[in-house]
Design a protein around this motif. Structure first.
Motif, short mmCIF file in Angstrom:
data_model
loop_
_atom_site.label_atom_id
_atom_site.label_comp_id
_atom_site.label_asym_id
_atom_site.label_seq_id
_atom_site.Cartn_x
_atom_site.Cartn_y
_atom_site.Cartn_z
N GLN A 59 51.78 -21.33 -5.34
CA GLN A 59 51.80 -20.17 -6.20
C GLN A 59 53.23 -19.68 -6.32
OE1 GLN A 59 50.43 -16.98 -2.84
NE2 GLN A 59 49.24 -17.14 -4.64
N SER A 60 53.47 -18.86 -7.28
CA SER A 60 54.79 -18.27 -7.45
C SER A 60 54.62 -16.84 -7.88
CB SER A 60 55.59 -19.03 -8.49
OG SER A 60 55.23 -18.59 -9.77
N THR A 61 55.69 -16.09 -7.73
CA THR A 61 55.69 -14.75 -8.26
C THR A 61 56.84 -14.65 -9.23
OG1 THR A 61 57.07 -13.94 -6.48
CG2 THR A 61 54.68 -13.75 -6.18
N GLY A 62 56.83 -13.65 -9.99
CA GLY A 62 57.78 -13.47 -11.08
C GLY A 62 56.94 -12.88 -12.18
N GLY A 79 62.83 -14.01 -7.63
CA GLY A 79 61.59 -14.75 -7.87
C GLY A 79 61.21 -15.49 -6.60
N THR A 80 59.94 -15.81 -6.45
CA THR A 80 59.44 -16.45 -5.24
C THR A 80 58.57 -17.65 -5.59
OG1 THR A 80 59.46 -14.37 -4.05
CG2 THR A 80 58.04 -16.10 -3.17
N LYS A 134 55.01 -21.95 3.16
CA LYS A 134 56.46 -22.06 3.03
C LYS A 134 56.87 -21.30 1.78
CE LYS A 134 55.91 -25.14 6.25
NZ LYS A 134 55.98 -24.79 7.63
N ARG A 135 57.96 -20.55 1.88
CA ARG A 135 58.34 -19.65 0.79
C ARG A 135 59.83 -19.82 0.48
NH1 ARG A 135 56.70 -13.47 0.16
NH2 ARG A 135 58.52 -12.75 -0.94
N LEU A 136 60.16 -19.82 -0.80
CA LEU A 136 61.55 -19.84 -1.25
C LEU A 136 61.75 -18.64 -2.17
CD1 LEU A 136 64.33 -21.25 -1.49
CD2 LEU A 136 63.41 -22.43 -3.50
N ASP A 137 62.62 -17.72 -1.75
CA ASP A 137 62.98 -16.57 -2.57
C ASP A 137 64.31 -16.87 -3.26
OD1 ASP A 137 60.82 -14.79 -1.91
OD2 ASP A 137 61.75 -14.54 0.05
N VAL A 138 64.33 -16.70 -4.57
CA VAL A 138 65.55 -16.87 -5.35
C VAL A 138 66.07 -15.46 -5.62
CG1 VAL A 138 66.57 -17.84 -7.44
CG2 VAL A 138 64.57 -18.95 -6.40
N ASN A 139 67.22 -15.14 -5.05
CA ASN A 139 67.77 -13.79 -5.15
C ASN A 139 68.72 -13.66 -6.34
OD1 ASN A 139 66.51 -13.02 -2.61
ND2 ASN A 139 68.00 -14.37 -1.67
N ASP A 140 68.83 -12.47 -6.89
CA ASP A 140 69.73 -12.19 -8.02
C ASP A 140 69.57 -13.26 -9.11
OD1 ASP A 140 70.82 -9.91 -6.76
OD2 ASP A 140 72.15 -11.19 -5.59
#
Length: 164
Positions: free
Chosen positions: A5-8, A38-39, A80-86
């Motif tokens: 899943q993703s968020t955004g 975004g995640t 497992k999570r990847l946060d994309v910052n800025d």
């Protein structure tokens, strides 16, 4: 079950049964520059009975070694999570979460698109700074000129850090 899943501003939530190793999950994920981050998430809980030798994230085919100012890698058990910052338009690309098993890797691919900020057209000009308030601070505001602007951004203001 392997789920992703993703968020955004939008996302996917796909689940596959026992044939997970034969499936390729592809989804277009949209992040909004206005939101700021975004995640992406991969849930490896269906691999409990299989040994995952190694897990990592890839961006446009390049392995992301570790968290940094731009990317934050976290895990909560099998998630497992990847946060994309800025987030900026430069973050558009192909992201993959990869689990290397004993005999072969499995991966989930996310096609990420970033929608550019519309703040410059959604808001009018900045107001002049206010007079000093009781806490010796000055403020200025921007007024929404487009419909749904307040819902999208809330109120936008800036505090002058100079002494009054």
């Amino acid at each position: 079950v392997v789920s992703t899943q993703s968020t955004g501003s939008s996302g996917i939530n796909a689940e596959y049964g026992k044939q997970w190793y034969q499936r390729r999950v592809r989804g277009t994920i949209t992040f909004r520059e206005d939101i700021g981050s975004g995640t992406l998430m991969c849930d490896l809980s269906s691999l409990r009975e299989v040994r995952v030798e190694r897990f990592y994230w890839e961006i446009d085919g390049e392995e992301l070694e570790e968290s940094n100012e731009k990317y934050t890698i976290t895990e909560d058990g099998p998630t497992k999570r990847l946060d994309v910052n800025d987030v900026t338009e430069d973050d558009t690309g192909t992201y993959r979460c990869v689990a290397e098993l004993q005999y072969y890797p499995i991966a989930v691919r996310f096609n990420v698109t970033v929608i550019a900020s519309t703040k410059d057209i959604d808001f009018g000009s900045w107001t002049p700074f206010s007079v000093c308030d009781k806490q010796n601070k000055k403020f200025r505001f921007r007024t929404c000129v487009e419909e749904e602007c307040i819902t999208k951004y809330g109120y936008v203001y800036e505090v002058d850090t100079e002494e009054c």
